[in-house]
Write a protein that holds these residues in place. Structure first.
Motif, PDB file in Angstrom:
ATOM      1  N   ARG A 154      14.806   8.827   5.962  1.00 35.01           N
ATOM      2  CA  ARG A 154      14.508   7.533   6.587  1.00 35.01           C
ATOM      3  C   ARG A 154      14.229   7.675   8.092  1.00 35.01           C
ATOM      4  NH1 ARG A 154      18.589   3.529   4.766  1.00 35.01           N
ATOM      5  NH2 ARG A 154      17.422   3.902   2.871  1.00 35.01           N
ATOM      6  N   TYR A 155      13.289   6.918   8.575  1.00 40.59           N
ATOM      7  CA  TYR A 155      12.880   6.884   9.976  1.00 40.59           C
ATOM      8  C   TYR A 155      12.113   8.138  10.426  1.00 40.59           C
ATOM      9  CZ  TYR A 155      16.367   3.129  10.071  1.00 40.59           C
ATOM     10  OH  TYR A 155      17.094   2.006   9.816  1.00 40.59           O
ATOM     11  N   GLU A 177      13.199   7.640  -0.738  1.00 34.36           N
ATOM     12  CA  GLU A 177      13.702   7.696   0.639  1.00 34.36           C
ATOM     13  C   GLU A 177      15.223   7.826   0.626  1.00 34.36           C
ATOM     14  OE1 GLU A 177      11.905   4.724   3.230  1.00 34.36           O
ATOM     15  OE2 GLU A 177      13.924   4.260   3.918  1.00 34.36           O
ATOM     16  N   LEU A 180      11.478  11.330   1.474  1.00 35.13           N
ATOM     17  CA  LEU A 180      11.422  10.937   2.883  1.00 35.13           C
ATOM     18  C   LEU A 180      12.811  10.727   3.457  1.00 35.13           C
ATOM     19  CD1 LEU A 180       9.570  10.040   5.276  1.00 35.13           C
ATOM     20  CD2 LEU A 180       9.873   7.711   4.455  1.00 35.13           C
ATOM     21  N   TYR A 237       7.594   8.478  -4.458  1.00 30.55           N
ATOM     22  CA  TYR A 237       8.120   8.520  -3.093  1.00 30.55           C
ATOM     23  C   TYR A 237       9.557   8.003  -3.129  1.00 30.55           C
ATOM     24  CZ  TYR A 237       8.998   5.541   1.063  1.00 30.55           C
ATOM     25  OH  TYR A 237       9.573   4.856   2.104  1.00 30.55           O
ATOM     26  N   HIS A 263      10.039   0.712   7.445  1.00 32.59           N
ATOM     27  CA  HIS A 263      10.678   0.969   8.733  1.00 32.59           C
ATOM     28  C   HIS A 263       9.721   1.599   9.739  1.00 32.59           C
ATOM     29  CE1 HIS A 263      10.918   5.091   7.303  1.00 32.59           C
ATOM     30  NE2 HIS A 263      11.558   4.673   6.246  1.00 32.59           N
ATOM     31  N   LEU A 264       8.455   1.756   9.357  1.00 31.38           N
ATOM     32  CA  LEU A 264       7.486   2.270  10.329  1.00 31.38           C
ATOM     33  C   LEU A 264       7.249   1.231  11.424  1.00 31.38           C
ATOM     34  CD1 LEU A 264       4.838   3.967   8.022  1.00 31.38           C
ATOM     35  CD2 LEU A 264       6.151   5.079   9.817  1.00 31.38           C
ATOM     36  N   MET A 300       2.776   9.262   3.361  1.00 35.64           N
ATOM     37  CA  MET A 300       3.115   8.970   1.964  1.00 35.64           C
ATOM     38  C   MET A 300       1.938   8.444   1.125  1.00 35.64           C
ATOM     39  SD  MET A 300       6.081  10.014   1.333  1.00 35.64           S
ATOM     40  CE  MET A 300       7.286  10.820   2.345  1.00 35.64           C
ATOM     41  N   PRO A 301       1.255   7.354   1.552  1.00 35.57           N
ATOM     42  CA  PRO A 301       0.166   6.868   0.691  1.00 35.57           C
ATOM     43  C   PRO A 301      -0.967   7.887   0.539  1.00 35.57           C
ATOM     44  CG  PRO A 301       0.847   5.183   2.244  1.00 35.57           C
ATOM     45  CD  PRO A 301       1.492   6.452   2.696  1.00 35.57           C
ATOM     46  N   GLU A 316       0.828  -1.219   0.000  1.00 37.63           N
ATOM     47  CA  GLU A 316       0.000   0.000   0.000  1.00 37.63           C
ATOM     48  C   GLU A 316       0.855   1.258   0.000  1.00 37.63           C
ATOM     49  OE1 GLU A 316      -3.566   0.496   0.555  1.00 37.63           O
ATOM     50  OE2 GLU A 316      -3.842  -1.578  -0.075  1.00 37.63           O
ATOM     51  N   GLY A 317       2.150   1.106   0.153  1.00 38.56           N
ATOM     52  CA  GLY A 317       3.045   2.264   0.076  1.00 38.56           C
ATOM     53  C   GLY A 317       3.543   2.784   1.399  1.00 38.56           C
ATOM     54  N   PHE A 318       3.297   2.072   2.483  1.00 36.06           N
ATOM     55  CA  PHE A 318       3.837   2.525   3.768  1.00 36.06           C
ATOM     56  C   PHE A 318       5.277   2.052   3.911  1.00 36.06           C
ATOM     57  CE2 PHE A 318      -0.732   2.613   4.546  1.00 36.06           C
ATOM     58  CZ  PHE A 318      -0.859   3.872   5.109  1.00 36.06           C
ATOM     59  N   PRO A 319       6.190   2.937   4.252  1.00 36.67           N
ATOM     60  CA  PRO A 319       7.597   2.543   4.402  1.00 36.67           C
ATOM     61  C   PRO A 319       7.760   1.410   5.418  1.00 36.67           C
ATOM     62  CG  PRO A 319       7.384   4.927   4.397  1.00 36.67           C
ATOM     63  CD  PRO A 319       5.986   4.376   4.450  1.00 36.67           C
ATOM     64  N   ASP A 348       8.920   9.314  11.011  1.00 38.39           N
ATOM     65  CA  ASP A 348       7.573   8.743  11.094  1.00 38.39           C
ATOM     66  C   ASP A 348       6.461   9.704  10.671  1.00 38.39           C
ATOM     67  OD1 ASP A 348       8.687   6.387  11.886  1.00 38.39           O
ATOM     68  OD2 ASP A 348       8.131   6.545  13.987  1.00 38.39           O
ATOM     69  N   ALA A 369       6.518   9.739   7.000  1.00 35.31           N
ATOM     70  CA  ALA A 369       6.365   8.398   6.409  1.00 35.31           C
ATOM     71  C   ALA A 369       4.898   7.965   6.401  1.00 35.31           C
ATOM     72  CB  ALA A 369       7.212   7.391   7.177  1.00 35.31           C
ATOM     73  N   PHE A 370       4.169   8.275   7.490  1.00 31.50           N
ATOM     74  CA  PHE A 370       2.761   7.890   7.537  1.00 31.50           C
ATOM     75  C   PHE A 370       1.929   8.631   6.484  1.00 31.50           C
ATOM     76  CE2 PHE A 370       3.585   6.201  11.861  1.00 31.50           C
ATOM     77  CZ  PHE A 370       2.908   4.992  11.740  1.00 31.50           C
TER      78      PHE A 370
END
Lengths: 446, 389
Positions: free
Chosen positions: B338-339, B365, B336, B363, A91-92, B347-348, A86-89, B341, B344-345
């Protein structure tokens, strides 16, 4: 065979009914939805929003907790892969990815039906989401991201986090309380609208008092663990905590069960019965345990390792007399704030400025007389990991207590290697023995 | 031969050696206060004659010292910033102001304070919502900040001085917006890389000197003949932080980056502090409401009891629509670190928003190191190739 049994962790009998509260909660929420009652998804909120939901008869499930269950039962992988697609990284936070993948499967593929593979009956579609700004960003951003899959509104609970020094600026605490009470009052109005009924303030008052009492007893149980040998292992702590931390299940019943536990632990104290036979080493564990590999602790118990204190974030607040606070919202707010600021006065005295998450470990190691600390940094839970190098430094500098760091993750089972960790046990024992001598030389009393 | 002491050349010089001016001012007796994030209200520092200095990271600097204080899987920018501090690169600072703009900032603040020994260190707590009670709390946080600064400097903060500082920073915000007007033509009159240099220079200078620099840069850019080469794509980059010219150059080799929606670009300058009877009220409202960082929880109607995804996206990202229209954006990069949050949340959902308004997006990173440049280039070129077909 008998010898082997002696070496395993001596679990508390009173723990089992408390552990059962978690399963009950999930099943109740599914039943509630089927019966047309409201159920919500909530973040662990440190006693702030939970009593409100409890008093409104709303069933609550906790996706963080569910993420751990899904991982332990081997179904998280599918949800993680789906969140990735779905596109969530990746590392979340692993718990968040599990929930996002679960929500995607439930809403996009199954049109709102609970996935058949979901453990413990699954999490039903919620009426609304209650997030929390406490501890980390993920815990409010993750519920916001769920808006992609479900039309459930979100209430993000504010959670002030003062610095140690700053907290002592005149009027600071009062302003935190003011924010908390106003915010909670608005939250009550929101829940009333969502649920379609008015708050029963007498019930809220009683719920708040029960929550405080449950946590006071739970605190007292943990105080009993300071004795040598320690009568209760961390595994029992983690198993028994949901009824106090998440207010899982009926509070009056929980109070009775914690009182039973207090009696059992007290009996063990009086009879000098330890959770681990032949306790050789007393350890503190930080922070989240490897839920999926808890038998790891049994192996360590065989070596005489007793985990006597653990996971600051899961511990009840230091008791505070709130009996004279008449407004239940103010009482709830102050109790919730106490979780964090209850340590601040001591932390300031010790000049531990990284005190919000780190100072409790100094207190634990000193008062529970620990020989060592096991630190468990997690790849996808940075909030539970960031302070660990500092904790390690501080324990060594101030108390001469050594630490062992074992990396892992909250849901990705592959990142925790119990065999590798166990291989480090023997050299770490040498280290603990060495620092016992050093502490004695420096006048420390354990 | 160009004059190195003026305009874009001067910005480039300051960018390359961004602590030089702070060191000079320190030698002249000024007190320098570091800050890691654009959420810190610099107006209060300036009004008390303190010099704010943004403690940036450096992608060329391998993180070594911060390893003992922060885990590897942690915001690489904060790790880098702390690393620079632990290596003594900010040894001219008299103090630090940190803020709870995100979890890594909050966590790093504790570590930073514990491992350093500045005469002044203050942490500002910041709510996550824009609700009225949150605003009131945040205003009280700024008032506490004021009190600690007064104690540190031994001076009272007069209202007129704070108002004057607000005016100066508002002028800076206006000038940066004016600078961004110059990326509207095709080709833009100033490159994204040059703007990164200018903005970083601003965060290393007292506000009045920054405003003078901006005035020079704008004059020079308006009259220059050597404008950037026109590229096929006009890019918007949306990120937490894009403050490094080398990273920007990766994109600008094949595109014109006409909008950098990050705290190394326009984010801290898109609005102005409103004039209020109590200046702290205007400041609290600006910093909590107007800076469009993903750290803030926004919704269509605060406390809403219904949810509509399209309205939700509009409340979170709707401001981008006007930018896309006015700057004629033909592609967007969600960059993004990295790390991170909070970003990152998003993005979609942000991808959904870009799709809904017909803007191709991707997207990408990276980890805030020079090692990231090559893979970044590959990803950027692949995207640009795709959308140019």
């Amino acid at each position: 065979m008998a010898d082997e049994k002696k070496k395993t962790i001596n679990r508390l009998k009173s723990m089992y009914p408390l552990r059962a509260k978690v399963n009950e909660t999930y099943l109740k929420s599914v039943e509630a939805i089927q019966a047309g009652k409201p159920a919500v998804w909530a973040m662990l909120n440190f006693y702030y929003g939970d009593p409100v939901l409890k008093a409104m008869d709303v069933e609550v499930v906790y996706p963080e907790n569910y993420g751990a269950i899904a991982a332990a039962m081997g179904v998280a992988r599918e949800y993680l892969d789906r969140a990735d697609a779905e596109g969530f990284p990746t590392h979340l936070c692993g718990y968040s990815l599990t929930t996002l993948g679960y929500a995607s499967r439930m809403m996009k593929e199954l049109k709102g039906q609970i996935p058949p593979e979901a453990p413990l009956g699954g999490m039903p579609k919620p009426l609304f989401l209650m997030s929390s700004a406490a501890i980390c960003d993920a815990r409010y951003k993750w519920f916001q991201a769920l808006g992609r899959y479900m039309d459930a509104p979100v209430w993000p609970l504010e959670a002030p986090i003062p610095g140690i020094k700053e907290f002592f600026i005149e009027g600071y605490y009062g302003r935190m309380v003011k924010l908390g009470v106003k915010h909670l009052r608005d939250f009550v109005a929101f829940v009333e609208k969502m649920v379609g009924k008015k708050m029963d303030w007498d019930k809220l008052d009683k719920t708040a008092n029960l929550m405080i009492e449950v946590n006071r007893v739970w605190h007292e149980i943990n105080e009993l663990r300071k004795v040598n040998p320690c009568p209760m292992h961390s595994r029992d702590f983690w198993s028994a905590m949901p009824a106090a931390l998440f207010l899982a299940g009926d509070l009056e019943d929980s109070l009775r069960l914690y009182q039973d536990m207090y009696k059992e632990v007290k009996d063990r104290v009086n009879s000098h019965i330890g959770a681990v036979p032949n306790e050789k080493y007393r350890l503190v564990f930080a922070e989240l345990p490897p839920w999926h590999s808890l038998s790891f602790f049994d192996k360590l118990a065989e070596r005489g390792w007793n985990f006597v204190i653990e996971s600051f974030g899961y511990h009840p607040p230091i008791p505070l007399d709130l009996s004279k606070v008449s407004d239940p919202l103010e009482r709830i707010t102050k109790f919730s704030l106490q979780f964090l600021v209850g340590y601040y006065e001591d932390a300031r005295k010790q000049n531990v400025l990284g005190g919000t998450s780190a100072y409790p470990y100094l207190k634990y190691a000193k008062e529970w007389k620990c020989d060592g600390a096991i630190l468990h940094p997690l790849i996808s839970c940075r909030s539970a990991s960031t302070h660990l190098p500092y904790v390690s430094d501080m324990l060594m500098e101030k108390l001469k207590v050594p630490s062992l760091s074992i990396e892992g993750d909250i849901v990705d089972l592959r990142l925790f290697n119990p065999e590798d960790a166990l291989a480090k046990a023997e050299p770490f024992e040498e280290s603990m023995e060495h620092y016992r001598k050093v502490r004695k030389q420096e006048g420390l009393d354990w | 031969m160009s004059d190195k002491s003026k305009g874009l050349n001067k910005a480039r010089e300051i960018y390359s050696n961004n602590s030089q001016r702070a060191r000079e001012l320190k030698a002249a007796g000024k007190k320098i206060i570091g800050y890691p994030c654009v959420y810190v209200p610099l107006e209060l520092l300036t009004a008390l004659d303190l010099v704010p200095y943004r403690t940036c990271g450096d992608i060329k600097e391998p993180v070594t010292e911060a390893d003992r204080a922060l885990p590897h899987s942690f915001c690489p920018i904060m790790r880098n910033c702390l690393d620079c501090a632990l290596k003594g690169k900010n040894d001219f600072l008299d103090g630090m102001v940190t803020i709870h703009s995100c979890d890594p900032q909050e966590k790093t603040a504790r570590i930073w304070e514990s491992y350093t020994n500045y005469p002044y260190f203050h942490f500002i707590d910041m709510p996550v919502t824009v609700r009225p009670e949150a605003l009131e709390y945040f205003k009280s946080q700024l008032n506490d900040f004021r009190k600690t600064l007064e104690a540190f400097t031994g001076k009272k903060l007069p209202k007129d001085k704070l108002e004057a500082a607000i005016k100066s920073y508002n002028q800076q915000r206006t000038l940066v917006r004016e600078l961004y007007e110059l990326t509207k033509p095709s080709p833009p009159r100033i490159s994204g890389t040059e703007i990164v240099q200018v903005v970083k220079a601003l965060t290393s200078l007292p506000v009045s000197e920054g405003n003078d620099l901006l005035t020079e840069v704008i004059g020079e850019v308006k009259s220059r003949t050597d404008v950037p080469e026109k590229k096929l794509t006009r890019l918007l980059i949306w990120s937490s932080t894009l403050d490094d010219a080398d990273i920007m150059q990766v994109f600008e080799d094949k595109a014109n980056v006409v909008m950098n929606e990050s705290c190394g670009g326009i984010r801290a300058y898109r609005a102005a502090v409103k004039s209020t009877y109590d200046p702290l009220e205007g400041l609290a409202s600006y910093y909590l409401n107007e800076i469009t960082c993903a750290r803030t929880f926004r919704q269509a109607t605060p406390g809403e009891t219904g949810k509509d995804y399209a309205r939700d996206l509009q409340s979170r990202f709707g401001y981008l629509k006007g930018i896309i229209r006015d700057w004629k954006i033909s592609g967007a990069v969600m960059l993004l670190v990295r790390y991170c949050d909070p970003f990152a949340f998003e993005m979609p959902s942000l991808k959904d928003y870009f799709d809904s308004i017909g803007v191709p997006s991707t997207y990408i990173e990276y980890d805030y190191t020079t090692g990231a440049l090559a893979p970044l280039r590959t990803r950027a070129e692949a995207f640009l190739e795709t959308i140019s077909q």
